[in-house]
Scaffold this active site. Structure first.
Site, PDB file in Angstrom:
ATOM      1  N   SER B 151       0.850  -1.193   0.000  1.00 12.50           N
ATOM      2  CA  SER B 151       0.000   0.000   0.000  1.00 12.50           C
ATOM      3  C   SER B 151       0.895   1.256   0.000  1.00 12.50           C
ATOM      4  O   SER B 151       1.781   1.360  -0.855  1.00 12.50           O
ATOM      5  CB  SER B 151      -0.938  -0.046   1.200  1.00 12.50           C
ATOM      6  OG  SER B 151      -1.982   0.876   1.064  1.00 12.50           O
ATOM      7  N   ARG B 220     -12.262   7.120   9.261  1.00 13.93           N
ATOM      8  CA  ARG B 220     -11.770   5.748   9.271  1.00 13.93           C
ATOM      9  C   ARG B 220     -12.815   4.773   8.724  1.00 13.93           C
ATOM     10  O   ARG B 220     -12.489   3.827   8.016  1.00 13.93           O
ATOM     11  CB  ARG B 220     -11.379   5.358  10.687  1.00 13.93           C
ATOM     12  CG  ARG B 220     -10.895   3.922  10.843  1.00 13.93           C
ATOM     13  CD  ARG B 220      -9.615   3.674  10.069  1.00 13.93           C
ATOM     14  NE  ARG B 220      -9.030   2.376  10.397  1.00 13.93           N
ATOM     15  CZ  ARG B 220      -7.913   1.908   9.855  1.00 13.93           C
ATOM     16  NH1 ARG B 220      -7.259   2.626   8.961  1.00 13.93           N
ATOM     17  NH2 ARG B 220      -7.439   0.737  10.191  1.00 13.93           N
ATOM     18  N   ASP B 316      -8.705  -6.342  -4.935  1.00 17.20           N
ATOM     19  CA  ASP B 316      -8.309  -5.023  -4.413  1.00 17.20           C
ATOM     20  C   ASP B 316      -8.811  -3.951  -5.374  1.00 17.20           C
ATOM     21  O   ASP B 316      -8.301  -3.817  -6.484  1.00 17.20           O
ATOM     22  CB  ASP B 316      -6.774  -4.981  -4.297  1.00 17.20           C
ATOM     23  CG  ASP B 316      -6.257  -3.676  -3.693  1.00 17.20           C
ATOM     24  OD1 ASP B 316      -7.041  -2.714  -3.551  1.00 17.20           O
ATOM     25  OD2 ASP B 316      -5.058  -3.627  -3.370  1.00 17.20           O
ATOM     26  N   HIS B 349      -8.144  -5.020  -0.605  1.00 18.07           N
ATOM     27  CA  HIS B 349      -6.842  -4.403  -0.326  1.00 18.07           C
ATOM     28  C   HIS B 349      -6.217  -4.950   0.961  1.00 18.07           C
ATOM     29  O   HIS B 349      -5.004  -5.114   1.061  1.00 18.07           O
ATOM     30  CB  HIS B 349      -7.023  -2.885  -0.225  1.00 18.07           C
ATOM     31  CG  HIS B 349      -5.740  -2.143  -0.036  1.00 18.07           C
ATOM     32  ND1 HIS B 349      -4.739  -2.165  -0.968  1.00 18.07           N
ATOM     33  CD2 HIS B 349      -5.286  -1.367   0.989  1.00 18.07           C
ATOM     34  CE1 HIS B 349      -3.714  -1.427  -0.534  1.00 18.07           C
ATOM     35  NE2 HIS B 349      -4.031  -0.940   0.650  1.00 18.07           N
ATOM     36  N   ASP B 350      -7.058  -5.222   1.942  1.00 10.58           N
ATOM     37  CA  ASP B 350      -6.576  -5.747   3.229  1.00 10.58           C
ATOM     38  C   ASP B 350      -5.769  -7.034   3.090  1.00 10.58           C
ATOM     39  O   ASP B 350      -5.026  -7.393   4.009  1.00 10.58           O
ATOM     40  CB  ASP B 350      -7.769  -6.030   4.149  1.00 10.58           C
ATOM     41  CG  ASP B 350      -7.834  -5.061   5.321  1.00 10.58           C
ATOM     42  OD1 ASP B 350      -7.028  -4.117   5.344  1.00 10.58           O
ATOM     43  OD2 ASP B 350      -8.681  -5.260   6.198  1.00 10.58           O
TER      44      ASP B 350
END
Lengths: 371, 371
Positions: B151, B220, B316, B349-350
């Site tokens: 990332s 967040r 992602d 993405h995680d």
């Protein structure tokens, strides 16, 4: 918002009700702001109901009386348009929970003579549809030649066919879904939390003070991203800067996409009520047509006598094509006639409101085939 | 945050600087909090720099001293791991602008004896990399056997290869991009607006009062959705309710996904500084490696002598595979050796931080091939 302002918004009716709600409560009276276009045929067979999306209104084909802006779907609805007001009697009502004259949190609660605010009952898509049915009863429309809607309007069209199977001859469902996904709920929850994090929200009690503009603007910005495709954003803005020369190395809107989003947030605040945003997003999140029918979506359509037209857009990631396909499969399983088309567009979910000759052809063809 | 707390966070150095920044300003002194694992070889040839993502820290392979939580990448970095601390000397530094001990908006400005707050200079990814180079100088590391990051860490790895071509032998870039897209910028801007809409943000001057927790939590939440895939959210939460019985017909967290997001927002506030969130997201939005090299990405790598390993994940949508492919094409055009792998994962993405034996194999194989 004073009564004068609200009641100054075009046609408006107060029905005694009560409207029994999915949440268990009752609403009385039921106020509905609406517009009609064209003339109801003597046999009542030419009525079309247009259902609007989350933040839209009843002014589908005529200028908004306050802003003067043209109707939001004039290329689809009007004389000689795919939904031809020279032939059809078109009705569009502000949904329950909204803020353009129909009963919602900004409406005066007769029990307290103050705005309902968060005392307004939580409503569902089916409650919106039941309120529309009350309006059609009042207008003498027994049966709809068609019910048409995109996005949340499509949810209402599906709910109409399921809830009043004898009253719908055709349903057009554009860029929509039969239920809200976890991701859909997640984005809405971010928006609600943004509103409720604004101290001016004050548990919904802000009608006599300053509105939670900052929170609502953030909510709108987050939602707006979901209405556009990644490719569309890149095409429209890319990494272009506001100032031609260079980055500011600060926190002003350097990039055009930042400035655009801020504008979307700020202009939304001028036209929409924050509490309405909470209630309508909640109704959408609660929407799950299969769940209302024993867990099987096909069951929702077993009593329907309608023809269906489903349209999706290939870059719509909010209500992607697979959601429309799931509806088509359920309609097939229920034996309902359905035509389905995935259209190509760079504009994501927003495509359903933008100029789309293909969409107009599909809708005109589908409605014409039933005439 | 007192100095004691900050300086209590593991290893910490104050370099005199000044560090000349991309924005034109100077930073002095330059504080860097960092951790090292393993021993630097006599020839200095076994150093690996790990670059962390937006909200991570220097505790890549050891417990966080304040929370006691294990390092954030212990399956990747440690004895016998793909990045083997029995063989390699691993360095991980808190990035400039962050809040875990390196210079950032919460650091005391020696000129005023107060926190910098918004007087901290706006920084870039390249500024972070230059600060890391100062740390490596201090540690006696002339050349990196590898620089590794996912990332925003991948952006730093790319910037390392471009900025210090003689100091990097290999670069591993995971789930990253060579520039931020319009959609990436848009999501970050929503987060920044959420923070700045919180009255407690107070133009960044909140260190002696209440922090803008509500705004940062909303930021967040919005970001967290982008870290997950739609399919992953559906698999993990679907439309499951918190209470087994029924919907509340209210605005509490009815759906599990709502409760999860609220938790993510609230727990983030406890560990991260709101101003740091503004500065680091800004640095990411400014990142455009091609722009720094005459508009052609290949130019960024012409002087590089590094081998590259690119990894993306198929679900992602924040930094999709096409972004990695664009980098691979540029590396090919520059004649740089590169291996590229798209891995399959349901987690979006995680995925780069989650247990991924395939990822470990790819990284171990790539680093081992150069040994």
């Amino acid at each position: 918002m004073s009564d004068d302002q609200r009641y100054g918004l075009g046609r408006h009716i107060v029905l005694p009700g009560p409207l029994r709600l999915d949440g268990g409560g009752m609403l009385a009276p039921v106020e509905i702001a609406y517009e009609t276009y064209g003339t109801l045929a003597p046999d009542g067979g030419n009525a079309v109901l247009i259902c609007h999306a989350l933040t839209m209104d009843q002014f589908v084909a005529s200028p908004h009386p306050r802003t003067g802006k043209p109707g939001w779907w004039t290329a689809m609805v009007g004389p000689g348009r795919p939904i031809d007001t020279d032939r059809m009697f078109v009705v569009c009502a502000n949904v329950l929970g909204s803020c353009m004259g129909s009963s919602g949190p900004a409406t005066i609660d007769p029990a307290t003579a103050r705005e309902y605010a968060m005392a307004f009952p939580v409503i569902t898509i089916r409650d919106m549809v039941r309120a529309q049915a009350m309006l059609l009863d009042h207008l003498g429309v027994a049966r709809l030649a068609a019910v048409v809607g995109g996005s949340m309007g499509g949810m209402q069209a599906l709910s109409w066919a399921a809830t009043f199977p004898d009253r719908v001859a055709a349903a057009v469902v554009i860029a929509s879904a039969a239920r809200h996904s976890a991701q859909n709920i997640a984005f809405h929850e971010v928006g609600r939390q943004a509103v409720m994090a604004d101290p001016r929200w004050n548990n919904g009690d802000y009608y006599n003070g300053e509105v939670p503009a900052a929170g609502l603007a953030v909510a709108r910005m987050a939602a707006h991203i979901t209405y556009l495709s990644e490719a569309g954003l890149t095409e429209k803005f890319g990494r272009r800067l506001q100032a031609r020369d260079a980055k500011s190395f600060g926190f002003d809107a350097d990039f055009q996409v930042e400035s655009y989003l801020r504008h979307q947030g700020l202009s939304f605040v001028d036209r929409f009520d924050a509490n309405s945003y909470l209630y309508i997003t909640r109704a959408m999140d609660y929407f799950d047509l299969a769940e209302e029918h024993g867990g099987l979506l096909a069951n929702a359509f077993r009593a329907s006598r309608a023809r269906f037209c489903l349209v999706s857009f290939d870059t719509d990631w909010l209500y992607p094509t697979r959601e429309s396909r799931a509806i088509v499969h359920a309609l097939n399983a229920a034996g309902a006639p359905v035509s389905f088309m995935e259209l190509s567009s760079p504009y994501g979910h927003d495509a359903f409101l933008l100029d789309s000759p293909e969409l107009y052809r599909v809708v005109a063809g589908f409605l014409g085939a039933g005439a």
